[in-house]
Design a protein around this motif. Structure first.
Motif, PDB file in Angstrom:
ATOM      1  N   ASP A 191     -11.944   4.090  -0.228  1.00 58.51           N
ATOM      2  CA  ASP A 191     -11.761   4.108   1.221  1.00 58.51           C
ATOM      3  C   ASP A 191     -10.277   4.125   1.637  1.00 58.51           C
ATOM      4  O   ASP A 191      -9.847   3.364   2.494  1.00 58.51           O
ATOM      5  N   ILE A 192      -9.520   5.017   1.007  1.00 60.51           N
ATOM      6  CA  ILE A 192      -8.096   5.137   1.354  1.00 60.51           C
ATOM      7  C   ILE A 192      -7.978   6.129   2.521  1.00 60.51           C
ATOM      8  O   ILE A 192      -8.220   7.330   2.351  1.00 60.51           O
ATOM      9  N   GLN A 193      -7.659   5.590   3.695  1.00 62.12           N
ATOM     10  CA  GLN A 193      -7.552   6.449   4.885  1.00 62.12           C
ATOM     11  C   GLN A 193      -6.157   6.325   5.470  1.00 62.12           C
ATOM     12  O   GLN A 193      -5.532   5.277   5.383  1.00 62.12           O
ATOM     13  N   THR A 194      -5.673   7.408   6.077  1.00 59.64           N
ATOM     14  CA  THR A 194      -4.417   7.361   6.823  1.00 59.64           C
ATOM     15  C   THR A 194      -4.751   7.893   8.206  1.00 59.64           C
ATOM     16  O   THR A 194      -5.422   8.925   8.314  1.00 59.64           O
ATOM     17  N   SER A 195      -4.306   7.179   9.224  1.00 59.66           N
ATOM     18  CA  SER A 195      -4.638   7.507  10.625  1.00 59.66           C
ATOM     19  C   SER A 195      -6.148   7.679  10.800  1.00 59.66           C
ATOM     20  O   SER A 195      -6.603   8.610  11.480  1.00 59.66           O
ATOM     21  N   GLY A 196      -6.928   6.852  10.129  1.00 59.28           N
ATOM     22  CA  GLY A 196      -8.379   6.847  10.325  1.00 59.28           C
ATOM     23  C   GLY A 196      -9.113   8.002   9.671  1.00 59.28           C
ATOM     24  O   GLY A 196     -10.292   8.225   9.950  1.00 59.28           O
ATOM     25  N   GLU A 197      -8.427   8.778   8.798  1.00 60.96           N
ATOM     26  CA  GLU A 197      -9.113   9.920   8.173  1.00 60.96           C
ATOM     27  C   GLU A 197      -8.805   9.982   6.681  1.00 60.96           C
ATOM     28  O   GLU A 197      -7.765   9.477   6.235  1.00 60.96           O
ATOM     29  N   TYR A 198      -9.715  10.592   5.920  1.00 55.65           N
ATOM     30  CA  TYR A 198      -9.426  10.858   4.504  1.00 55.65           C
ATOM     31  C   TYR A 198      -8.538  12.102   4.466  1.00 55.65           C
ATOM     32  O   TYR A 198      -8.975  13.191   4.853  1.00 55.65           O
ATOM     33  N   GLN A 199      -7.301  11.898   4.035  1.00 55.33           N
ATOM     34  CA  GLN A 199      -6.317  12.980   4.126  1.00 55.33           C
ATOM     35  C   GLN A 199      -6.191  13.727   2.803  1.00 55.33           C
ATOM     36  O   GLN A 199      -6.162  13.103   1.733  1.00 55.33           O
ATOM     37  N   LEU A 200      -6.066  15.047   2.903  1.00 60.96           N
ATOM     38  CA  LEU A 200      -5.810  15.837   1.701  1.00 60.96           C
ATOM     39  C   LEU A 200      -4.448  15.443   1.111  1.00 60.96           C
ATOM     40  O   LEU A 200      -4.295  15.365  -0.114  1.00 60.96           O
ATOM     41  N   THR A 201      -3.482  15.176   1.990  1.00 59.06           N
ATOM     42  CA  THR A 201      -2.136  14.808   1.514  1.00 59.06           C
ATOM     43  C   THR A 201      -2.194  13.586   0.596  1.00 59.06           C
ATOM     44  O   THR A 201      -1.475  13.523  -0.401  1.00 59.06           O
ATOM     45  N   LEU A 207      -8.035  17.693  -8.617  1.00 58.03           N
ATOM     46  CA  LEU A 207      -8.142  17.521  -7.154  1.00 58.03           C
ATOM     47  C   LEU A 207      -9.449  16.793  -6.826  1.00 58.03           C
ATOM     48  O   LEU A 207      -9.474  15.836  -6.045  1.00 58.03           O
ATOM     49  N   LYS A 208     -10.521  17.248  -7.470  1.00 58.84           N
ATOM     50  CA  LYS A 208     -11.849  16.657  -7.261  1.00 58.84           C
ATOM     51  C   LYS A 208     -11.818  15.144  -7.559  1.00 58.84           C
ATOM     52  O   LYS A 208     -12.240  14.328  -6.733  1.00 58.84           O
ATOM     53  N   GLN A 209     -11.233  14.806  -8.735  1.00 64.17           N
ATOM     54  CA  GLN A 209     -11.135  13.375  -9.124  1.00 64.17           C
ATOM     55  C   GLN A 209     -10.332  12.579  -8.108  1.00 64.17           C
ATOM     56  O   GLN A 209     -10.683  11.455  -7.759  1.00 64.17           O
ATOM     57  N   SER A 210      -9.229  13.162  -7.643  1.00 57.69           N
ATOM     58  CA  SER A 210      -8.336  12.428  -6.730  1.00 57.69           C
ATOM     59  C   SER A 210      -8.999  12.236  -5.365  1.00 57.69           C
ATOM     60  O   SER A 210      -8.871  11.180  -4.741  1.00 57.69           O
ATOM     61  N   LEU A 211      -9.733  13.255  -4.910  1.00 54.00           N
ATOM     62  CA  LEU A 211     -10.453  13.126  -3.640  1.00 54.00           C
ATOM     63  C   LEU A 211     -11.536  12.051  -3.776  1.00 54.00           C
ATOM     64  O   LEU A 211     -11.716  11.217  -2.886  1.00 54.00           O
ATOM     65  N   GLU A 212     -12.222  12.093  -4.920  1.00 49.12           N
ATOM     66  CA  GLU A 212     -13.269  11.106  -5.218  1.00 49.12           C
ATOM     67  C   GLU A 212     -12.685   9.690  -5.094  1.00 49.12           C
ATOM     68  O   GLU A 212     -13.284   8.802  -4.495  1.00 49.12           O
ATOM     69  N   GLU A 241     -20.086  14.713   8.668  1.00 49.79           N
ATOM     70  CA  GLU A 241     -19.252  14.066   9.687  1.00 49.79           C
ATOM     71  C   GLU A 241     -17.827  14.530   9.482  1.00 49.79           C
ATOM     72  O   GLU A 241     -17.387  14.666   8.336  1.00 49.79           O
ATOM     73  N   SER A 242     -17.072  14.724  10.576  1.00 45.70           N
ATOM     74  CA  SER A 242     -15.665  15.128  10.442  1.00 45.70           C
ATOM     75  C   SER A 242     -14.827  13.903  10.097  1.00 45.70           C
ATOM     76  O   SER A 242     -14.357  13.207  10.995  1.00 45.70           O
ATOM     77  N   LEU A 243     -14.675  13.623   8.807  1.00 44.07           N
ATOM     78  CA  LEU A 243     -13.959  12.405   8.408  1.00 44.07           C
ATOM     79  C   LEU A 243     -12.557  12.707   7.906  1.00 44.07           C
ATOM     80  O   LEU A 243     -11.911  11.849   7.323  1.00 44.07           O
ATOM     81  N   GLY A 244     -12.097  13.927   8.123  1.00 43.33           N
ATOM     82  CA  GLY A 244     -10.739  14.281   7.719  1.00 43.33           C
ATOM     83  C   GLY A 244     -10.734  15.439   6.733  1.00 43.33           C
ATOM     84  O   GLY A 244     -11.750  15.765   6.119  1.00 43.33           O
ATOM     85  N   LEU A 245      -9.563  16.055   6.617  1.00 45.49           N
ATOM     86  CA  LEU A 245      -9.426  17.248   5.777  1.00 45.49           C
ATOM     87  C   LEU A 245      -9.738  16.949   4.311  1.00 45.49           C
ATOM     88  O   LEU A 245     -10.390  17.756   3.626  1.00 45.49           O
ATOM     89  N   GLY A 246      -9.298  15.778   3.814  1.00 39.70           N
ATOM     90  CA  GLY A 246      -9.571  15.403   2.421  1.00 39.70           C
ATOM     91  C   GLY A 246     -11.077  15.333   2.196  1.00 39.70           C
ATOM     92  O   GLY A 246     -11.608  15.848   1.201  1.00 39.70           O
ATOM     93  N   HIS A 247     -11.786  14.738   3.145  1.00 37.79           N
ATOM     94  CA  HIS A 247     -13.239  14.605   3.047  1.00 37.79           C
ATOM     95  C   HIS A 247     -13.908  15.981   3.098  1.00 37.79           C
ATOM     96  O   HIS A 247     -14.873  16.258   2.370  1.00 37.79           O
ATOM     97  N   ALA A 248     -13.354  16.873   3.948  1.00 36.23           N
ATOM     98  CA  ALA A 248     -13.925  18.228   4.064  1.00 36.23           C
ATOM     99  C   ALA A 248     -13.824  18.949   2.719  1.00 36.23           C
ATOM    100  O   ALA A 248     -14.809  19.543   2.248  1.00 36.23           O
ATOM    101  N   ILE A 249     -12.669  18.881   2.079  1.00 35.61           N
ATOM    102  CA  ILE A 249     -12.493  19.587   0.808  1.00 35.61           C
ATOM    103  C   ILE A 249     -13.386  18.949  -0.271  1.00 35.61           C
ATOM    104  O   ILE A 249     -14.018  19.644  -1.070  1.00 35.61           O
ATOM    105  N   GLU A 275       2.666  11.917   4.878  1.00 33.91           N
ATOM    106  CA  GLU A 275       1.941  12.348   6.079  1.00 33.91           C
ATOM    107  C   GLU A 275       2.678  11.825   7.316  1.00 33.91           C
ATOM    108  O   GLU A 275       2.969  10.648   7.414  1.00 33.91           O
ATOM    109  N   LYS A 276       3.042  12.706   8.228  1.00 37.22           N
ATOM    110  CA  LYS A 276       3.719  12.371   9.501  1.00 37.22           C
ATOM    111  C   LYS A 276       4.800  11.279   9.354  1.00 37.22           C
ATOM    112  O   LYS A 276       4.664  10.167   9.887  1.00 37.22           O
TER     113      LYS A 276
END
Ligand code: UTP
Length: 324
Positions: free
Chosen positions: A184-194, A173-178, A79-87, A150-151
């Protein structure tokens, strides 16, 4: 160094073109966006890549497999849940070697060695007039990043994050994305890489920046066309087929058919396309498209589309004014 290229997004802003092709396979200046990225990383010595696929992933996979022989891991993002989720989706392909994350809808013109120069993680940045639309970085006097925002609606910095991230410590990076995904930390409804980068910073990772002047977005029709103009400006071979006037810069594929037309400036005529009796400028005519008797400007014509205009017959008296 391993390149990580997220290309899972649906590309809604480039509809209708992305109804039939994934955004990264749209043509700009004679080849797909993804080919510009892959050619650049290979030229700069990168031999391994992770491509995060999603929307029309089979098309992306077969394009890359047919054209490139470097080691590529394709990892589907369900699912496209944001750039953070993609990475985060690509995490099992990360080892200890540094990563270069490159957004899949950006063509860049930068020496990636600049990113490695400081020996620490480093973020590609460019000064922008309106930072409210971007993720930005705040730096201290030594040039070390103290904050990712972010923005920002209130001014904190005009150094925008352009979509190139050199990560010296992939495991952190892996730990922080995890952490952002588990909590469930989202900004503007997405998991952000920022947000994950900000966590890395809080855990002690040091980040510098590197300047990216050559950064060309392909995410919207107007930016795709301006990137087409920019890339064509760098070409200096302009074929001139019979019966046509070529106004450089243009890209005309060797197997395109051009008859009785004025092509350019800033026209891309892709492989297998046909243009007859037409004037074409600031336009992308994609693979196999056919255009005849047409005046086209600021246009994007998709693969195998047909555009047929008409010559009109007029009988116009003295001092008349006609706009059509
Ligand atoms: P964008 O948000 O600009 O791309 O993400 P998009 O979602 O495809 O386009 P629109 O907004 O619908 O028009 C920037 C890059 O990150 C990838 C996209 O594929 C694009 O290359 N991305 C984004 C992912 O891979 N997964 C995501 O969940 C989000």
């Amino acid at each position: 160094m391993r390149a990580v290229i997220p290309v899972a997004g649906v590309g809604t802003r480039l509809r209708p073109h992305t109804y039939s092709l994934p955004k990264v396979l749209l043509n700009v200046a004679g080849k797909p966006i993804l080919a510009h990225i892959m050619d650049a990383i290979i030229e700069q010595g990168i031999t391994k890549a992770t491509i995060i696929t999603g929307y029309m992933r089979k098309n992306v996979e077969s394009f890359v497999k047919e054209r490139y022989s470097i080691e590529v891991d394709f990892v589907p993002q369900k699912e496209s849940l944001g750039l953070g989720h993609a990475i985060w989706t690509g995490r099992d392909t990360f080892g200890d070697e540094p990563l270069m994350i490159i957004l899949g809808d950006t063509v860049f013109d930068v020496d990636l060695k600049l990113a490695e120069k400081s020996g620490i993680s480093s973020i590609g940045v460019k000064k922008v007039d309106d930072p409210r639309r971007f993720g930005v970085v705040v730096k201290n006097k030594e040039g070390i990043i103290t904050k990712f925002v972010e923005k920002p609606q209130k001014f904190v910095s005009d150094l925008a994050i352009v979509g190139l991230y050199y990560i010296a410590n992939p495991q952190l990076l892996k730990q922080s994305l995890e952490q952002i995904i588990k909590n469930d930390i989202q900004t503007s409804g997405e998991y952000q890489l920022t947000d994950a980068l900000q966590l890395m910073l809080e855990k002690g990772e040091r980040f510098s920046t590197f300047p990216v002047e050559g950064w060309f977005d392909c995410g919207k029709p107007e930016t795709l066309l301006s990137t087409n103009r920019h890339l064509l400006n760098k070409l200096n071979h302009f074929p001139s087929p019979n019966g046509c006037v070529i106004v450089p810069p243009v890209f005309i594929a060797p197997d395109a058919t051009i008859k009785c037309s004025i092509i350019g400036p800033y026209a891309t005529v892709a492989t297998g396309a046909t243009v007859e009796d037409s004037i074409i400028r600031d336009t992308i005519i994609s693979d196999g498209a056919k255009v005849s008797s047409s005046l086209l400007e600021e246009s994007i014509i998709g693969n195998n589309a047909h555009v047929k205009g008409n010559f009109i017959k007029m009988n116009v008296g003295n001092s008349s004014e006609i706009n059509y």
